[in-house]
Design a protein around this motif. Structure first.
Motif, PDB file in Angstrom:
ATOM      1  N   ILE A   1       0.471   3.738  -3.053  1.00 44.90           N
ATOM      2  CA  ILE A   1      -0.181   5.031  -2.782  1.00 44.90           C
ATOM      3  C   ILE A   1       0.823   6.175  -2.733  1.00 44.90           C
ATOM      4  O   ILE A   1       0.614   7.233  -3.356  1.00 44.90           O
TER       5      ILE A   1
ATOM      6  N   GLY B   1      -8.045   3.345   0.354  1.00 43.44           N
ATOM      7  CA  GLY B   1      -6.742   3.790   0.839  1.00 43.44           C
ATOM      8  C   GLY B   1      -6.148   2.790   1.809  1.00 43.44           C
ATOM      9  O   GLY B   1      -6.286   1.571   1.642  1.00 43.44           O
ATOM     10  N   TYR B   2      -5.505   3.316   2.846  1.00 47.27           N
ATOM     11  CA  TYR B   2      -4.869   2.430   3.818  1.00 47.27           C
ATOM     12  C   TYR B   2      -5.880   1.594   4.606  1.00 47.27           C
ATOM     13  O   TYR B   2      -5.533   0.555   5.177  1.00 47.27           O
TER      14      TYR B   2
ATOM     15  N   SER C   1       0.826  -1.208   0.000  1.00 45.56           N
ATOM     16  CA  SER C   1       0.000   0.000   0.000  1.00 45.56           C
ATOM     17  C   SER C   1       0.860   1.258   0.000  1.00 45.56           C
ATOM     18  O   SER C   1       0.562   2.235  -0.709  1.00 45.56           O
TER      19      SER C   1
ATOM     20  N   THR D   1      -2.607   4.698  -7.825  1.00 38.54           N
ATOM     21  CA  THR D   1      -4.001   4.515  -7.421  1.00 38.54           C
ATOM     22  C   THR D   1      -4.955   4.509  -8.606  1.00 38.54           C
ATOM     23  O   THR D   1      -6.111   4.096  -8.481  1.00 38.54           O
TER      24      THR D   1
ATOM     25  N   LEU E   1      -7.535  -0.573  -2.667  1.00 40.24           N
ATOM     26  CA  LEU E   1      -6.783   0.623  -2.274  1.00 40.24           C
ATOM     27  C   LEU E   1      -7.270   1.906  -2.955  1.00 40.24           C
ATOM     28  O   LEU E   1      -7.312   2.954  -2.298  1.00 40.24           O
TER      29      LEU E   1
END
Length: 308
Positions: A45, A238-239, A41, A51, A234
């Protein structure tokens, strides 16, 4: 085997679940995957900013359906082996009890040497079969075995077979001596034969695991599915997607490893069959039915020799 009372306490049952080595392995694997997903990740990211590379969630739904079908088949196959093992040991319990009952009814009450001999050998068959299905028979666990018999037993490659043979030989000798009739022999033979039938069925389960290619393929599928999940989760989460990936991996790998654990139901894992307890229960029952005292009593010196 973890012994518990079903439908008693939800939280207590969940707490006991972690006693399973397989569950500990699942949790450790999930944590390692979480650490790996955190690294991926970060690279996706923050470092490479990928992304915009995403896989539509519908793709994961289709792949998940295929994986679920495979896992259902895997779980059902493993449970069938576990339940078949339990049925065979239940059959062993019933036949040993019936065999002891028939011998008690047919043998003269005064023939204590033969009763003790047969009780010890029926019990030892179960104790020997238990370890035969594991790492090998532990002769020191058998009851009322003389040093000479221990040395003889150590030379046998299939000790349960030999002990079952000795039971049948003893019965045949009692028929020749007139203590048992031909009708008694016919009734008893069916149950002595079942001892080897159960041993053979358990060996079939033990020595025929799920095909290797199928096992490896399923693990590769789960690993590949997990590795491509970041490109679907993701971009949207996201995280926070790390937690979702860990949970999905926990679900899939948990089913696979639990099936792998019960695939061989005769071992010492937490969810394997309690065949040790079953063998000792048979031992107690046989001695009680033949009315020859407690199985742990010291064997009389004169009974070290084979009795006919």
């Amino acid at each position: 085997m973890i012994i518990y009372e079903s439908n008693k306490s939800w939280l207590r049952d969940v707490k006991h679940l972690y006693r399973s080595y397989t569950m500990q392995k699942i949790v450790r694997s999930t944590l390692w995957v979480g650490a790996g997903m955190a690294l991926i990740s970060y690279l996706v990211i923050d470092v490479f900013k990928l992304t915009h590379w995403r896989i539509e969630t519908g793709t994961f739904s289709l792949l998940g359906i295929v994986l679920s079908i495979l896992l259902v088949f895997r779980t059902n196959s493993a449970y069938d082996r576990w339940w078949e093992g339990r049925r065979q040991w239940g059959n062993l319990v019933n036949n040993c009890r019936t065999l002891a009952m028939l011998l008690h009814a047919a043998l003269p009450a005064s023939d204590l040497p033969s009763r003790r001999y047969l009780a010890a050998h029926i019990a030892n068959f179960c104790l020997a079969l238990k370890e035969h299905l594991r790492g090998g028979v532990k002769i020191n666990e058998l009851i009322h075995v003389s040093p000479e018999e221990q040395a003889l037993y150590a030379t046998k490659n299939h000790l349960p077979n030999y002990i079952a043979t000795q039971i049948q030989v003893q019965v045949q000798e009692k028929v020749r001596s007139g203590d048992l009739t031909g009708e008694d022999l016919i009734n008893i033979k069916m149950h002595t034969q079942t001892l080897l039938d159960v041993a053979g069925a358990c060996e079939r389960i033990k020595k025929t695991p799920i095909p290797f290619s199928y096992n490896v393929y399923l693990k590769l599928y789960i690993s590949a599915y997990t590795l491509i999940l970041p490109f679907g989760l993701l971009p949207d989460f996201g995280y926070a997607g790390i937690g979702l990936i860990m949970f999905i991996f926990f679900a899939f790998i948990g089913v696979e490893l639990m099936a792998e654990e019960i695939e061989d139901p005769f071992g010492l894992d937490c969810n394997d069959l309690p065949i040790g307890d079953i063998a000792h229960t048979i031992k107690q029952n046989v001695y009680e039915l033949l009315e020859v005292g407690h199985p742990e009593e010291t064997r009389p010196k004169e009974l070290y020799q084979k009795v006919f």
